[in-house]
Design an enzyme around this catalytic site. Structure first.
Site, PDB file in Angstrom:
ATOM      1  N   GLY A  78      41.805  76.958  32.556  1.00 17.36           N
ATOM      2  CA  GLY A  78      40.443  76.434  32.561  1.00 17.36           C
ATOM      3  C   GLY A  78      40.211  75.642  31.284  1.00 17.36           C
ATOM      4  O   GLY A  78      40.979  75.776  30.326  1.00 17.36           O
ATOM      5  N   CYS A 105      47.587  80.301  31.178  1.00 17.39           N
ATOM      6  CA  CYS A 105      46.870  79.539  30.163  1.00 17.39           C
ATOM      7  C   CYS A 105      45.544  80.236  29.783  1.00 17.39           C
ATOM      8  O   CYS A 105      45.565  81.292  29.186  1.00 17.39           O
ATOM      9  CB  CYS A 105      46.666  78.129  30.692  1.00 17.39           C
ATOM     10  SG  CYS A 105      46.399  76.964  29.399  1.00 17.39           S
ATOM     11  N   TYR A 106      44.412  79.698  30.175  1.00 17.95           N
ATOM     12  CA  TYR A 106      43.139  80.361  29.863  1.00 17.95           C
ATOM     13  C   TYR A 106      43.156  81.804  30.389  1.00 17.95           C
ATOM     14  O   TYR A 106      42.640  82.723  29.749  1.00 17.95           O
ATOM     15  CB  TYR A 106      41.977  79.577  30.488  1.00 17.95           C
ATOM     16  CG  TYR A 106      40.606  80.110  30.131  1.00 17.95           C
ATOM     17  CD1 TYR A 106      40.085  79.940  28.855  1.00 17.95           C
ATOM     18  CD2 TYR A 106      39.843  80.796  31.081  1.00 17.95           C
ATOM     19  CE1 TYR A 106      38.835  80.438  28.522  1.00 17.95           C
ATOM     20  CE2 TYR A 106      38.580  81.294  30.760  1.00 17.95           C
ATOM     21  CZ  TYR A 106      38.085  81.113  29.472  1.00 17.95           C
ATOM     22  OH  TYR A 106      36.856  81.604  29.150  1.00 17.95           O
ATOM     23  N   HIS A 190      51.927  76.171  32.342  1.00 20.42           N
ATOM     24  CA  HIS A 190      51.534  76.087  33.759  1.00 20.42           C
ATOM     25  C   HIS A 190      52.760  76.115  34.674  1.00 20.42           C
ATOM     26  O   HIS A 190      53.437  75.097  34.806  1.00 20.42           O
ATOM     27  CB  HIS A 190      50.753  74.791  33.999  1.00 20.42           C
ATOM     28  CG  HIS A 190      49.409  74.804  33.364  1.00 20.42           C
ATOM     29  ND1 HIS A 190      48.293  75.289  34.006  1.00 20.42           N
ATOM     30  CD2 HIS A 190      48.997  74.420  32.131  1.00 20.42           C
ATOM     31  CE1 HIS A 190      47.245  75.196  33.198  1.00 20.42           C
ATOM     32  NE2 HIS A 190      47.647  74.674  32.056  1.00 20.42           N
ATOM     33  N   GLU A 192      52.764  76.116  37.790  1.00 19.81           N
ATOM     34  CA  GLU A 192      52.470  75.456  39.068  1.00 19.81           C
ATOM     35  C   GLU A 192      52.772  73.966  39.068  1.00 19.81           C
ATOM     36  O   GLU A 192      52.883  73.359  40.126  1.00 19.81           O
ATOM     37  CB  GLU A 192      50.998  75.703  39.455  1.00 19.81           C
ATOM     38  CG  GLU A 192      49.943  75.031  38.572  1.00 19.81           C
ATOM     39  CD  GLU A 192      49.586  75.837  37.313  1.00 19.81           C
ATOM     40  OE1 GLU A 192      50.389  76.703  36.931  1.00 19.81           O
ATOM     41  OE2 GLU A 192      48.531  75.575  36.712  1.00 19.81           O
ATOM     42  N   ASP A 248      43.795  66.826  62.078  1.00 20.04           N
ATOM     43  CA  ASP A 248      43.068  68.098  62.019  1.00 20.04           C
ATOM     44  C   ASP A 248      42.508  68.513  63.373  1.00 20.04           C
ATOM     45  O   ASP A 248      42.709  69.649  63.827  1.00 20.04           O
ATOM     46  CB  ASP A 248      41.927  68.027  60.991  1.00 20.04           C
ATOM     47  CG  ASP A 248      42.406  67.513  59.649  1.00 20.04           C
ATOM     48  OD1 ASP A 248      43.636  67.474  59.444  1.00 20.04           O
ATOM     49  OD2 ASP A 248      41.568  67.147  58.818  1.00 20.04           O
ATOM     50  N   LYS A 391      46.547  70.643  54.109  1.00 18.49           N
ATOM     51  CA  LYS A 391      46.974  69.616  55.071  1.00 18.49           C
ATOM     52  C   LYS A 391      48.452  69.746  55.477  1.00 18.49           C
ATOM     53  O   LYS A 391      48.779  69.636  56.657  1.00 18.49           O
ATOM     54  CB  LYS A 391      46.739  68.231  54.451  1.00 18.49           C
ATOM     55  CG  LYS A 391      46.850  67.094  55.421  1.00 18.49           C
ATOM     56  CD  LYS A 391      45.538  66.894  56.107  1.00 18.49           C
ATOM     57  CE  LYS A 391      45.489  65.685  56.991  1.00 18.49           C
ATOM     58  NZ  LYS A 391      44.122  65.438  57.439  1.00 18.49           N
TER      59      LYS A 391
END
Ligand code: XMP
Length: 535
Positions: A78, A105-106, A190, A192, A248, A391
């Protein structure tokens, strides 16, 4: 410790949980969002590891979390510093739950602080790439090499470890770049983002080794669970669905059809503003191959009549949206009654429209500026079987359900269709001209093997005539612009560097084969400053 949602909010959440995976046998992890730009990416990486996860706001109550029966909690990064006024706090239930926690992190600083460590502004701010030296290969770094490149993005660091914590890794500027205190683990970097080497393995180690997840979230398990859930929700009632031919609504139709067969009535409105072949594909796939009760409404004349002499783009959009609702309502009345309305709402729509507090988790109807945005006072109950999917997961589910690639990989196409690609007046004749030029653009780019590398490609018909010469004749005809862009998410875009030979072929074919066009230009503007569409 936690705030209890009011009664009405409770029932909204109960309704939600019935649509989410948590009510089933799938392992779940909760990602608490502290405002990082990467939070959605964490959720996607967890899903890629075949573990179901949901993102909740950082102030989610234990009741909201407990309904998901999570096997672990991930605290996102964050933008705040933990000692800032109004910085988001670690909810008390996180440690009280005794669940495994991964702080990123945060999230790491919150954990370290809550466990009695010290966090302070770093003397040398680490932003961007850093080299990580691993000290402990016990759990989260199991199987990794000694040093890896990671991505840092924060100005704080741990200056004193909590009393019971052990360091797991260090970087040049940070002696405690990763720490653990039992099953509470924190990473200063991070995992990710793609710039972190072995980031997927680190997350996987947390999910599998620390949380004990089994990796049972797959497209197959999703379909199986959804089919049961839809049957439970719908019973023997009838469901109406607005089928646009886009990814979708097509996948939602295929999934619901698998669950309840002929109780589903998909309605396809041909606005007369579609590209060449689109209406036929929808009929082929849903009526002929899937044998659905497809209701095909050719409303071309209704739309063209209302669009006559309208050249302002916003008015075009409004008229088309409004007419779509009228046609859809007329059809619903004719074909009804229906108890349920199905929508292909996806997880990013849900996240983006959710208010910041989990106690009011959003149940929204997809509106924005799109055709297919339906009025909120329609008297239907909603079924949104894709509302927890990203998606790429929707595409995978669509493939498994047997939808063809041309639907599953279809590029975004604006709801108001070709009307926003004809600058100026929209007439049947100009639509036909554009359709033919557009078909050539699509055909040639696909034939060149660039169909999937390019985000969107299409033709635009300008309200400008120019002089040309064909054989012995001078011509005075329309200009067609070709637009081809690369993009990650349509928020920004760059014009595609198409090979000159391909551009030459496009131009040649359009001018030779499409009567009424004598000049082709290529749009070399990025977004921003231009938009992707011309209107
Ligand atoms: P722009 O032109 O704003 O487009 O850069 C961003 C993305 O949105 C699509 N688009 C629309 N989609 N209704 C839609 O459903 C619309 O009115 C509309 N206008 C633009 C566009 O094709 C691109 O993918």
């Amino acid at each position: 410790m936690t705030t209890r949602p009011a009664q009405s909010e409770h029932s909204e959440l109960a309704e939600q949980s019935d649509q989410s995976e948590a009510a089933t046998r799938t392992d779940t992890v909760v990602v608490l969002d502290f405002g990082s730009q990467y939070t959605q990416l964490i959720a996607r990486r967890v899903r890629e590891a075949h573990v179901y996860c949901e993102m909740l706001p950082h102030d989610a109550s234990w009741d909201d979390v407990a309904r998901l029966q999570p096997k672990g909690i991930i605290l996102s990064g964050g933008p705040s510093s933990i000692d800032e006024a109004n910085a988001p706090q670690l909810p008390g239930w996180v440690l009280a739950s005794k669940l495994p926690v991964l702080g990123v992190c945060y999230g790491l600083y919150l954990l370290a602080d809550a466990l009695g460590g010290r966090v302070a502004a770093a003397t040398a701010r680490e932003y961007g790439p850093a080299r990580l030296e691993i000290i402990d290969y016990g759990s989260i770094f199991s199987g990794l090499p000694e040093g890896i490149d990671v991505w840092m993005s924060h100005g704080d660091q741990i200056t004193a470890l909590p009393p019971d914590a052990v360091p797991l890794a260090r970087s040049r500027n940070s002696p405690y770049a990763a720490m653990a205190c039992g099953n509470l683990i924190g990473l200063q970097f991070h995992p990710e983002v793609v710039h972190t080497q072995f980031g997927r393995d680190i997350l996987r180690n947390f999910l599998y080794n620390v949380c004990g997840c089994e990796g049972n979230w797959t497209a197959e398990s999703f379909i199986q669970d959804s089919v049961e859930r839809i049957r439970r929700q719908v019973g023997d009632e009838r469901v109406l669905l607005g089928l646009s031919g886009g990814v979708d609504s097509s996948v939602a139709a295929a999934l619901i059809h698998q669950a309840i067969g002929k109780q589903l009535t998909p309605v396809f409105v041909n606005t007369g503003l579609l590209r060449a072949g689109e209406a036929e594909t929808v009929q082929d796939v849903f009526e002929n191959a899937f044998k659905m009760n497809l209701v095909y409404v050719d409303a071309t004349e209704r739309f063209l009549k209302r669009l006559a002499t309208v050249s302002d783009p916003e008015r075009k959009r409004k008229i088309i949206g409004d007419e779509f609702i009228r046609v859809f309502e007329d059809t619903a009345t004719e074909q009804g009654p229906f108890k349920f309305l199905a929508q292909g709402t996806l997880y990013p729509d849900v996240i983006e429209s959710a208010p910041s507090s989990a106690s009011k988790t959003a149940v929204t109807i997809k509106t924005h500026h799109n055709v297919g945005g339906l009025p909120k006072d329609l008297k239907f109950e909603l079924t949104e079987p894709l509302r927890f999917l990203f998606k790429d997961e929707v595409r995978e589910v669509g493939r498994l359900l047997g939808l063809p690639e041309e639907i599953v990989e279809r590029q975004p196409f604006p709801g108001p269709g070709l009307a926003v690609r004809i600058l100026g007046d929209v007439t049947a004749e100009r639509l036909e001209t554009l359709r033919r030029a557009d078909a050539i653009v699509r055909e040639e780019i696909e034939a060149a093997g660039l169909g999937t590398a390019i985000w969107q490609f299409f033709a635009v018909l300008l309200p400008v005539k120019s002089t040309g010469v064909m054989g012995d004749y001078r011509t005075y005809a329309d200009v067609c612009a070709v637009r081809a862009i690369t993009s990650e998410d349509a928020m920004t875009a760059d014009w595609a560097r198409l090979p000159h030979e391909l551009l030459a072929k496009l131009s040649n074919r359009i001018v030779n084969e499409v009567a009424g066009i004598n000049r082709v230009v290529y749009d070399i503007t990025s977004k921003p400053p231009a938009t992707i569409e011309w209107e």
